[in-house]
Design a protein around this motif. Structure first.
Motif, PDB file in Angstrom:
ATOM      1  N   TYR A  24      16.550 -13.964 -23.710  1.00  0.00           N
ATOM      2  CA  TYR A  24      15.331 -13.432 -23.084  1.00  0.00           C
ATOM      3  C   TYR A  24      15.533 -11.996 -22.593  1.00  0.00           C
ATOM      4  O   TYR A  24      15.036 -11.587 -21.545  1.00  0.00           O
ATOM      5  N   THR A  43       0.201 -10.815 -17.604  1.00  0.00           N
ATOM      6  CA  THR A  43       0.936 -11.481 -18.673  1.00  0.00           C
ATOM      7  C   THR A  43       1.785 -12.589 -18.056  1.00  0.00           C
ATOM      8  O   THR A  43       1.452 -13.115 -17.000  1.00  0.00           O
ATOM      9  N   TYR A  97       7.890 -14.382 -19.295  1.00  0.00           N
ATOM     10  CA  TYR A  97       8.626 -14.288 -20.551  1.00  0.00           C
ATOM     11  C   TYR A  97       8.520 -12.875 -21.143  1.00  0.00           C
ATOM     12  O   TYR A  97       9.503 -12.305 -21.625  1.00  0.00           O
ATOM     13  N   GLU A  98       7.287 -12.336 -21.155  1.00  0.00           N
ATOM     14  CA  GLU A  98       7.089 -11.018 -21.760  1.00  0.00           C
ATOM     15  C   GLU A  98       7.752  -9.934 -20.928  1.00  0.00           C
ATOM     16  O   GLU A  98       8.315  -8.975 -21.478  1.00  0.00           O
ATOM     17  N   THR A 104      11.609 -10.146 -21.744  1.00  0.00           N
ATOM     18  CA  THR A 104      11.989  -9.770 -23.104  1.00  0.00           C
ATOM     19  C   THR A 104      11.586  -8.350 -23.453  1.00  0.00           C
ATOM     20  O   THR A 104      12.044  -7.818 -24.471  1.00  0.00           O
ATOM     21  N   SER A 105      10.769  -7.704 -22.618  1.00  0.00           N
ATOM     22  CA  SER A 105      10.385  -6.321 -22.870  1.00  0.00           C
ATOM     23  C   SER A 105      11.397  -5.325 -22.313  1.00  0.00           C
ATOM     24  O   SER A 105      11.368  -4.150 -22.682  1.00  0.00           O
TER      25      SER A 105
END
Length: 378
Positions: free
Chosen positions: A34, A338, A341-342, A345-346
Motif C-alpha cells: 500500500y 476519497t 487506501y488511495e 498508495t498515492s
C-alpha cells in the motif's frame, strides 16, 4: 519525510490474528504494501508470525519473495499472465486462478514439470470482478480432469460491501461462497478482507486476508478505529509571507484572504501524492495548531494559512505534519473526498523514508522458496 512504524504494522496484524481466533491470518502487500515498502513491511510481518502473503502482480511477488522466510507463501491475486507460468512455478509462487484459461495453463505447467503445483481458486460470489462465475464453477466441477496436477491449497472469494456491516450483500456472498465450495474439492477457505474480519466468525473461515487495516486504515468506517496509526507524513516549509486582505493565493485565484494573514508555502504537491482534491480542504499541523490549506494544490507545493501561529514560528526548513496520530489517513481521505487506501498508495517516491520498529527482525532467515515447494496455505 514519511515515517513508517513497522512495529505498529506488526501490532495491527497481531490484533487481527487474535480477532479471527482459530483461523489463520495473511497479509496483503500489493502495491508495494500500500505504498509503504513491501521489502520492509514483509519481514516485519514475518517476524510477527505471518506466513501467508498476497500481492496483485507476479512482478510484485518476485520482488517480495527474497525478503521472506523460505516457508512463507506468496500468492498472486491476479494469477499468472499467459507465458509466465514457468517463472511463477520456478519461484515457488502460488497463483490465484481466476478463470478457466488460468486453470488450464497452470494444469499444463504441472504436466510439463511432472509434479503437482499449488494454487488458489477464486470464485465470484457477486462482485463481478475476478473469479469463476457460478456457471464456470459448475463446468469445472463437472470435469474430473480440470484440476489434475493442481494442489488446491485454498478456495477464496472477495467481499464487495464488508465496510457496511448491515449490507445484505455480506450474507448473500457468504451463502454463495458456501454453495460454490460444496461443488469443489475440499480445501481451506478464505473470504474475509480487513472489514470482513469485523463481520464476525461466520465470515472468517480458515484464512483472513487483511490489507488496509494493517496500515492503520479504519476497517469499519464511522466506528472507533482499533488499529494503531502507522504513518507520519511531514513536509518542509519553503517560505512564508505576509499578505493583505483580498490577496489571491495560488492558481486560478480561487482563494482570496478574507483578512490580513501569513501564508506558508510547503514543499508537497500532487506529484508527491498530496491529492489535488485537498485544495481549500486539507490541513497541516504544527505545535498542535491546525493550519488550513488555502488555494489549489499544485504539482510541487501547497499553501497554508499560518496566521494562527506567532510570526517567525515557521522558518524555512521547518517540518509541518500532514498525516499523524492526531490527523490520520482516514481524516485526510475524508477531506480529499476519497478513501484511506488511495491516500496511502498515492504517496510517491520523493519522500525521505524512515522506518521505526524493525530491530526485531534479527531472528528471521529470508530466502527464496525451493522450486515449487512453498508451504501449504493452511
Amino acid at each position: 519525510m514519511l515515517t513508517i512504524d513497522l512495529a505498529a504494522i506488526a501490532a495491527n496484524w497481531r490484533l487481527l490474528k487474535a480477532r479471527v481466533g482459530r483461523a489463520d491470518c495473511a497479509a496483503v502487500l500489493k502495491a508495494d504494501a500500500y505504498g509503504l515498502g513491501a521489502s520492509r513491511v514483509g519481514p516485519a510481518l514475518a517476524a510477527a508470525g505471518c506466513r501467508h502473503f498476497f500481492v496483485a502482480h507476479i512482478d510484485e511477488a518476485l520482488a517480495l519473495r527474497p525478503h521472506l522466510p523460505a516457508q512463507a507463501t506468496v500468492a498472486v491475486l491476479h494469477g499468472v499472465p499467459p507465458g509466465a507460468e514457468a517463472d511463477a512455478a520456478a519461484a515457488g509462487l502460488v497463483p490465484v486462478l481466476n478463470s478457466r484459461p488460468q486453470v488450464d495453463a497452470w494444469r499444463a505447467q504441472a504436466a510439463r514439470r511432472g509434479r503437482r503445483l499449488p494454487a488458489i481458486l477464486q470464485v465470484d460470489t457477486g462482485m463481478s470482478r475476478l473469479g469463476l462465475s457460478p456457471v464456470e464453477v459448475e463446468a469445472l466441477a463437472a470435469d474430473p480432469q480440470a484440476l489434475d496436477g493442481i494442489d488446491l491449497v485454498l478456495v477464496m472469494s472477495h467481499l464487495a460491501c464488508a465496510d457496511e456491516p448491515a449490507h445484505p450483500a455480506n450474507a448473500a456472498q457468504r451463502e454463495r461462497f458456501a454453495a460454490a465450495r460444496r461443488r469443489l474439492p475440499a480445501a481451506p477457505a478464505s473470504l474475509a478482507n480487513s472489514s470482513g474480519i469485523f463481520l464476525g466468525a461466520d465470515w472468517h473461515f480458515d484464512l483472513a486476508r487483511p490489507g488496509a487495516a494493517l496500515y492503520g486504515v479504519a476497517p469499519v468506517p464511522g466506528a472507533a478505529n482499533p488499529m494503531r496509526p502507522v504513518v507520519r507524513l511531514q513536509a518542509k516549509v519553503i517560505q512564508t509571507r505576509a499578505i493583505d486582505a483580498g490577496t489571491p493565493v495560488g492558481y486560478g485565484f480561487g482563494w482570496c484572504a478574507p483578512a490580513a494573514t501569513r501564508i506558508a508555502t510547503v514543499s508537497v504537491g500532487y506529484a508527491d501524492g498530496w491529492l489535488r482534491s485537498l485544495s481549500d480542504r486539507g490541513t497541516a499541523w504544527f505545535d498542535g495548531v491546525e493550519l488550513p490549506l488555502v488555494g489549489r494544490v499544485s504539482m510541487d507545493t501547497a499553501t497554508f494559512d499560518v496566521g494562527a501561529l506567532p510570526d517567525g514560528a515557521l522558518p524555512p526548513g521547518t517540518l509541518v505534519d500532514l498525516i499523524d496520530a492526531r490527523h490520520g489517513v482516514d481524516a485526510v481521505a475524508a477531506q480529499a473526498g476519497t478513501i484511506g487506501y488511495e491516500v496511502l498508495t498515492s504517496l510517491g517516491s520523493r519522500y525521505a523514508r524512515h522506518y521505526l520498529g524493525g530491530d526485531e527482525l534479527g531472528g528471521i532467515q529470508t530466502a527464496p522458496a525451493r522450486d515449487g515447494v512453498p508451504a501449504a496455505m493452511a
